[in-house]
Structures are given as C-alpha cells and as structure tokens.
Design a protein around this motif. Structure first.
Motif, PDB file in Angstrom:
ATOM      1  N   THR A   1      38.911  89.853  71.779  1.00 13.04           N
ATOM      2  CA  THR A   1      38.700  88.424  72.036  1.00 13.04           C
ATOM      3  C   THR A   1      39.936  87.807  72.699  1.00 13.04           C
ATOM      4  O   THR A   1      41.052  88.293  72.500  1.00 13.04           O
ATOM      5  CB  THR A   1      38.410  87.680  70.713  1.00 13.04           C
ATOM      6  OG1 THR A   1      38.225  86.296  71.004  1.00 13.04           O
ATOM      7  CG2 THR A   1      39.536  87.804  69.693  1.00 13.04           C
TER       8      THR A   1
ATOM      9  N   SER B   1      40.279  84.560  72.082  1.00 12.42           N
ATOM     10  CA  SER B   1      40.398  83.356  71.245  1.00 12.42           C
ATOM     11  C   SER B   1      41.779  83.233  70.622  1.00 12.42           C
ATOM     12  O   SER B   1      42.284  82.138  70.431  1.00 12.42           O
ATOM     13  CB  SER B   1      39.374  83.392  70.107  1.00 12.42           C
ATOM     14  OG  SER B   1      38.079  83.295  70.613  1.00 12.42           O
ATOM     15  N   LYS B   2      42.368  84.349  70.263  1.00 16.16           N
ATOM     16  CA  LYS B   2      43.652  84.307  69.559  1.00 16.16           C
ATOM     17  C   LYS B   2      44.818  84.356  70.544  1.00 16.16           C
ATOM     18  O   LYS B   2      45.854  83.754  70.309  1.00 16.16           O
ATOM     19  CB  LYS B   2      43.783  85.495  68.585  1.00 16.16           C
ATOM     20  CG  LYS B   2      42.538  85.759  67.757  1.00 16.16           C
ATOM     21  CD  LYS B   2      42.196  84.619  66.850  1.00 16.16           C
ATOM     22  CE  LYS B   2      40.821  84.760  66.268  1.00 16.16           C
ATOM     23  NZ  LYS B   2      40.320  83.576  65.639  1.00 16.16           N
TER      24      LYS B   2
ATOM     25  N   ARG C   1      36.049  80.675  74.613  1.00 12.54           N
ATOM     26  CA  ARG C   1      34.876  81.472  74.262  1.00 12.54           C
ATOM     27  C   ARG C   1      34.718  82.695  75.166  1.00 12.54           C
ATOM     28  O   ARG C   1      33.641  82.940  75.723  1.00 12.54           O
ATOM     29  CB  ARG C   1      33.572  80.629  74.273  1.00 12.54           C
ATOM     30  CG  ARG C   1      33.556  79.398  73.407  1.00 12.54           C
ATOM     31  CD  ARG C   1      34.036  79.611  71.976  1.00 12.54           C
ATOM     32  NE  ARG C   1      33.290  80.588  71.225  1.00 12.54           N
ATOM     33  CZ  ARG C   1      33.875  81.524  70.466  1.00 12.54           C
ATOM     34  NH1 ARG C   1      35.188  81.611  70.362  1.00 12.54           N
ATOM     35  NH2 ARG C   1      33.150  82.375  69.804  1.00 12.54           N
TER      36      ARG C   1
ATOM     37  N   GLY D   1      32.873  84.899  73.533  1.00 12.60           N
ATOM     38  CA  GLY D   1      33.609  85.208  72.310  1.00 12.60           C
ATOM     39  C   GLY D   1      33.198  86.582  71.809  1.00 12.60           C
ATOM     40  O   GLY D   1      32.169  87.132  72.240  1.00 12.60           O
ATOM     41  N   SER D   2      33.988  87.144  70.893  1.00  5.42           N
ATOM     42  CA  SER D   2      33.577  88.447  70.366  1.00  5.42           C
ATOM     43  C   SER D   2      32.333  88.290  69.497  1.00  5.42           C
ATOM     44  O   SER D   2      31.605  89.235  69.259  1.00  5.42           O
ATOM     45  CB  SER D   2      34.711  89.108  69.588  1.00  5.42           C
ATOM     46  OG  SER D   2      35.187  88.253  68.594  1.00  5.42           O
ATOM     47  N   GLN D   3      32.067  87.049  69.042  1.00  5.97           N
ATOM     48  CA  GLN D   3      30.884  86.827  68.207  1.00  5.97           C
ATOM     49  C   GLN D   3      29.600  87.217  68.955  1.00  5.97           C
ATOM     50  O   GLN D   3      28.707  87.831  68.383  1.00  5.97           O
ATOM     51  CB  GLN D   3      30.824  85.354  67.772  1.00  5.97           C
ATOM     52  CG  GLN D   3      29.754  85.068  66.734  1.00  5.97           C
ATOM     53  CD  GLN D   3      29.938  85.868  65.435  1.00  5.97           C
ATOM     54  OE1 GLN D   3      31.054  86.106  65.004  1.00  5.97           O
ATOM     55  NE2 GLN D   3      28.839  86.294  64.846  1.00  5.97           N
TER      56      GLN D   3
ATOM     57  N   TYR E   1      40.958  92.044  66.756  1.00  8.90           N
ATOM     58  CA  TYR E   1      41.013  90.615  67.083  1.00  8.90           C
ATOM     59  C   TYR E   1      42.413  90.058  67.300  1.00  8.90           C
ATOM     60  O   TYR E   1      42.572  89.068  68.005  1.00  8.90           O
ATOM     61  CB  TYR E   1      40.292  89.807  65.988  1.00  8.90           C
ATOM     62  CG  TYR E   1      40.942  89.986  64.635  1.00  8.90           C
ATOM     63  CD1 TYR E   1      40.779  91.164  63.938  1.00  8.90           C
ATOM     64  CD2 TYR E   1      41.738  89.005  64.094  1.00  8.90           C
ATOM     65  CE1 TYR E   1      41.414  91.361  62.723  1.00  8.90           C
ATOM     66  CE2 TYR E   1      42.378  89.190  62.882  1.00  8.90           C
ATOM     67  CZ  TYR E   1      42.195  90.373  62.211  1.00  8.90           C
ATOM     68  OH  TYR E   1      42.841  90.563  61.027  1.00  8.90           O
TER      69      TYR E   1
ATOM     70  N   ASP F   1      36.813  96.055  65.583  1.00  3.16           N
ATOM     71  CA  ASP F   1      37.134  94.669  65.954  1.00  3.16           C
ATOM     72  C   ASP F   1      38.655  94.530  65.957  1.00  3.16           C
ATOM     73  O   ASP F   1      39.295  94.549  64.914  1.00  3.16           O
ATOM     74  CB  ASP F   1      36.475  93.707  64.948  1.00  3.16           C
ATOM     75  CG  ASP F   1      36.660  92.246  65.337  1.00  3.16           C
ATOM     76  OD1 ASP F   1      37.435  91.957  66.258  1.00  3.16           O
ATOM     77  OD2 ASP F   1      36.014  91.385  64.700  1.00  3.16           O
TER      78      ASP F   1
ATOM     79  N   TYR G   1      35.004  90.039  57.442  1.00  2.36           N
ATOM     80  CA  TYR G   1      34.791  88.949  58.401  1.00  2.36           C
ATOM     81  C   TYR G   1      33.342  88.453  58.341  1.00  2.36           C
ATOM     82  O   TYR G   1      32.414  89.204  58.640  1.00  2.36           O
ATOM     83  CB  TYR G   1      35.136  89.459  59.799  1.00  2.36           C
ATOM     84  CG  TYR G   1      34.962  88.435  60.887  1.00  2.36           C
ATOM     85  CD1 TYR G   1      35.447  87.136  60.751  1.00  2.36           C
ATOM     86  CD2 TYR G   1      34.322  88.775  62.077  1.00  2.36           C
ATOM     87  CE1 TYR G   1      35.288  86.204  61.755  1.00  2.36           C
ATOM     88  CE2 TYR G   1      34.171  87.844  63.095  1.00  2.36           C
ATOM     89  CZ  TYR G   1      34.661  86.560  62.917  1.00  2.36           C
ATOM     90  OH  TYR G   1      34.509  85.638  63.914  1.00  2.36           O
TER      91      TYR G   1
END
Ligand SMILES: Cc1ncc(COP(=O)(O)O)c(C=O)c1O
Length: 500
Positions: free
Chosen positions: A324, A326-327, A334, A195-197, A296, A294, A221
């Motif tokens: 990411t 994720s979207k 992840r 993930g980008s996290q 996203y 970011d 964020y």
C-alpha cells in the motif's frame, strides 16, 4: 428597481446569510427554487437581470449568474430572447415531483446520513497513521501538473487497457519492489488497486468459495477478516508468539488461503521467523494453498534495512504480495497493489474489470513521476529518520511512569504495542483513555477469542511535543492501580528473524 426585482423583494424571501457555511450562490439558487416550488413564481414569470439583482442584493454579478445557470441546468429557469431569464415551462412538473418526494420522505424510515465533513486528523495515539504534514505536497502538485501537460489529455479518457494500472507506475513499482523488497516480479504482474483493501477484497472473491477456510493471525487485521468473510470463508484464528504466527503444517491442513503480515505482524509487531516463512512457503506449494503476504509498513525499520519479503522465498508461485501507499505517502490517495503469480494475472484482470474498470489515472501518473524523480525514496528516508526519533520520544516519555507495559518489538513500524499482564483489562484501559481524548486501541479489539492483553500506540503522525503531552495525560490518569511489585516498564529486545 424593475418590476421583476420588486416582485422578488415584495415576497421578502431573498435573504442571503453571509455567515452561513453555504455559498451565496447556493443560498440564492435554493431560495429561488423554493419560490418556484411553492408557486410564488409561476411559469413564464420574468426574473431580474443578473446585474440588477446583484446590485439589489449587494453581491457580485457572478453569484447571480451561477445561481441562474444552476437553475437553468436543473430545468427551473430558461433563458430566452436577449438573455432574459424566465421561470421555465417544465417548472410545474418539477414542482409536483418535488412535492411527491417530500411526501415520500415523510413516510420513509430515518436513515443516518453522515454530515459532510473533513477529517480533523488522527488523535494521539491512533495507530498506523503517517504524518501527512511531512508529505511534499508542492512537489506532488508540480508533478501532477506536468503529468497532465505531457500526456496531452490522454489521461482524461477511459483507459480500459489500464485495468491493472498505469503502465509507467507498474514499471517503476516493479523496480522498487525488486530492489528494496526482493520481490520477484515483472511489471505486468503488478495490479494497482484502490488501497490494499481492494486487493484483499478481489483476491477473496477470486480465490475463495463459501465454506473455504482461511488462516489468520490472532490478533489480526480486521480489514482482511472482512474481505475473507465477504466471500463466505470461515476464519481460523491462529495464535502469535515472539516468532510470529503459530500454524499447523499446511500439508495436513484443510485450508485454502493463509493471510499473514510477516515483516511486522499487525498489530503486535512480531516478525515471522525465517524457519516459519520457509515452512509456510514450502507447505503452500505442497498443499496448493494461497498465501497472501500483507507488507503494509515494512519500509519503516529503524535498526537495520527492511526484511526481505516472504514472496522472495516462494519457489512455487503461491505467494501473493500485497502492499500500500497509504503509509508511505498518505492514506486518502487510496493506492495499493498486489503482485500476482503469473497464473492469476488474467483472472484478476477479468474480476477487476467488473469492479471498476481502472483506477484514477491522474493520481497514478503523478505517483509514477514521484517514483521516477527519486522523491519517493527521499521521502521514505526522511520519514524513517523522523519516525525513529518519535518512537524514541514515546519510549523515553512513557518510561517515566510505572505502567506495567512491555514494549517487546521496537525494531520498526508505526506502532508500539505495550503488552499488559493477563490480569489487566485492556478494553477498560482503552475506554478510559478514550474518555480522556486519547485514541489507543486495545489488543483485544483486534482479536477473535482469547489473546494477550495490551495497548497499541501509534506515534508516527504526532510531533514530539504532541507525544509528550499525550503521554503526560496518560500517566496523569493513574491507570496503574495495584501494580505488581516489579511493575516498572520492561523493554525487551526486538523480535528476531532467526528460527525458534
Ligand atoms: C495490516 C494492514 N494492511 C493494510 C493496511 C492499509 O490498507 P489500505 O491500503 O487499504 O489503506 C493497513 C492499514 O492500517 C493495515 O493495518
């Protein structure tokens, strides 16, 4: 009935509940283990054959075989001559270890252990959620199977040379980012992360030391706030206007890193103007500041092609581009990534090796094939069309009410922020909506200190029917207590990329 079976029956402890969430084999193993731990079955006691016990309990033979195998692997049972099963010699030690554990549990402080459960999915209008129903799962599974077949089990080994990711994925992604987002990069500058996290976390620990200052958008964020704080940085929260983040000149700012969401500010939706992008990019070079961009959800721009990345304006290798899947695909995958300036590739690799060696290879290989096959591009195109329709359904539905919400930025994204006049309490509205089963965070929840008031509505994960039902419910709550005289919905033009 053999004497062994009779012994088990006599104790009358074997009762299998067919309505339980636990499988029959898990129940059987747990009950046999309990009998051994309580001493009802002792070392050397024989157990009935799997065939016999299965017939007695009216379960399949495999149920008994798997339960026995489990207890053999845990050391409670052993199999001897002609596959007879006995209570093992090590059972007494296991029994006393179990007793010690249970007495320790009696005195241990209570710990909250979450129940094992799967997410039922987001409730309307949870922001930033893709519609996982639209994801082409059958194709994904075919590509996954093919990736496993054609790589001859090599994906199953440790792949320590792939710390920054599976090479074909990095190559395909580099091509996509260059073509679609204008990102200037070679494949080896891309680090695939969990993930980008994880990218934000690793960047925080690579680039910051305790006491350093980070500029962030306010509201902003919270995943990024947590990352910078974990490295001991202090955060300076900067305001947002219709041209994005408002920041002092970097040349005169004692700041180590700037985190920004220029394509679509999270959560307001404003785009950073070209003048400010250039000022940030150029200021970062003079001041030797790192910029983390970011990006996203910029692929979801409905009125025109996505805006080019800020990294594409960077002449001094100061912008780190983070993205990411994720979207675009689904969040539990992840998989995210960072595009690193050349000088950071080696130190980032060293740090990531400590964190996790390399990420899951099979998913990365599947994603590489998904990009290669073109399915990635068709999926984005389909989602973009679909999400644009849903955005319109949401706006049409909410306009039927008279809430004082102003939707300023409608050019794209997965969320619509409805700004409220300052006199309204967005936290109270959000809490009220929550009680009614609607998940609509307040703008203040993303903020540190004073900010504009508003509500953040995600619309992408919900069908038009769900959106209409959700909006009807919201309008039925009569939130619009004393409404200012011009309190009908005002929809302003979308954010502009032009300089202020
Ligand atoms: C601003 C922003 N960045 C990144 C992400 C995605 O994070 P991840 O890739 O860790 O799922 C989100 C998710 O909501 C987000 O809002």
């Amino acid at each position: 009935m053999s004497p062994d079976t009779a012994q088990l029956k006599r104790h009358q402890v074997l009762f299998l509940n067919r309505k339980s969430d636990l499988s029959l084999q898990v129940q059987l193993a747990a009950q046999l283990k309990g009998m051994i731990q309580s001493g009802q079955l002792g070392t050397g006691d024989p157990l009935p054959s799997s065939r016999e016990l299965a017939a007695e309990l009216k379960v399949s033979r495999n149920t008994v075989v798997y339960a026995y195998e489990r207890l053999i692997s845990e050391g409670y049972l052993s199999s001897r001559l002609r596959s007879r099963i006995y209570v093992s010699d090590t059972a007494p030690e296991l029994r006393s270890a179990a007793q010690r554990r249970s007495s320790q549990q009696d005195i241990a402080p209570a710990v909250h252990v979450p129940r094992a459960s799967y997410s039922a999915g987001p409730k309307p209008f949870r922001p930033c959620q893709p519609d996982v129903q639209r994801f082409p799962l059958a194709l994904w599974n075919r590509l996954r199977g093919r990736a496993l077949r054609t790589t001859n089990r090599s994906l199953l080994h440790y792949n320590s040379e792939a710390v920054l990711g599976f090479r074909p994925l990095r190559e395909n992604l580099a091509m996509y980012l260059r073509d679609s987002r204008g990102v200037a990069c070679e494949w080896w500058q891309i680090a695939i992360t969990t993930g980008s996290q994880q990218a934000l976390y690793l960047l925080a620990h690579l680039l910051l030391k305790p006491g350093d200052t980070v500029y962030m958008e306010n509201p902003g964020y919270s995943g990024a706030v947590r990352a910078w704080k974990s490295a001991g940085a202090s955060i300076e929260h900067l305001p947002i206007d219709q041209h994005g983040m408002v920041f002092p000149p970097l040349e005169t700012s004692p700041v180590s890193l700037v985190y920004v969401t220029p394509s679509r500010q999270f959560p307001t939706g404003a785009s950073l103007s070209l003048a400010r992008r250039l000022s940030l990019a150029n200021g970062a070079v003079s001041a030797q500041t790192w910029i983390v961009e970011d990006d996203y959800d910029s692929e979801f721009r409905y009125i025109a092609p996505p805006l080019p990345s800020m990294q594409s304006l960077d002449s001094g290798n100061r912008v780190i581009y983070v993205g990411t899947f994720s979207k675009l695909l689904f969040p539990s995958l992840r998989l995210g990534y960072a595009v690193l300036p050349k000088a950071l590739v080696e130190p980032f690799t060293d740090l990531k090796t400590v964190a996790e060696d390399h990420g899951p290879m099979i998913d990365q290989a599947t994603l590489a094939a998904f990009l290669d096959s073109g399915a990635f591009y068709s999926h984005i195109r389909r989602c973009r069309k679909n999400y644009a329709e849903r955005q319109q359904v949401f706006l049409d539905a909410i306009q039927k009410g008279s809430l004082p919400l102003e939707f300023r930025y409608r050019d794209g994204g997965m969320n619509l922020t409805g700004f409220l006049p300052d006199t309204y309490d967005d936290l109270a509205w959000s809490a009220r909506l929550k009680r009614a089963g609607l998940d609509v965070p307040a703008l203040s929840q993303y903020a540190a200190g004073p900010t504009e008031r508003g509500l953040v509505f995600g619309f992408t994960a919900f069908t038009p029917a769900q959106i209409r039902r959700g909006v009807d419910k919201l309008l039925g709550l009569k939130l619009d207590r004393p409404i200012p005289s011009s309190g009908s919905l005002r929809v302003a033009a979308s954010g502009s990329l032009l300089a202020p």
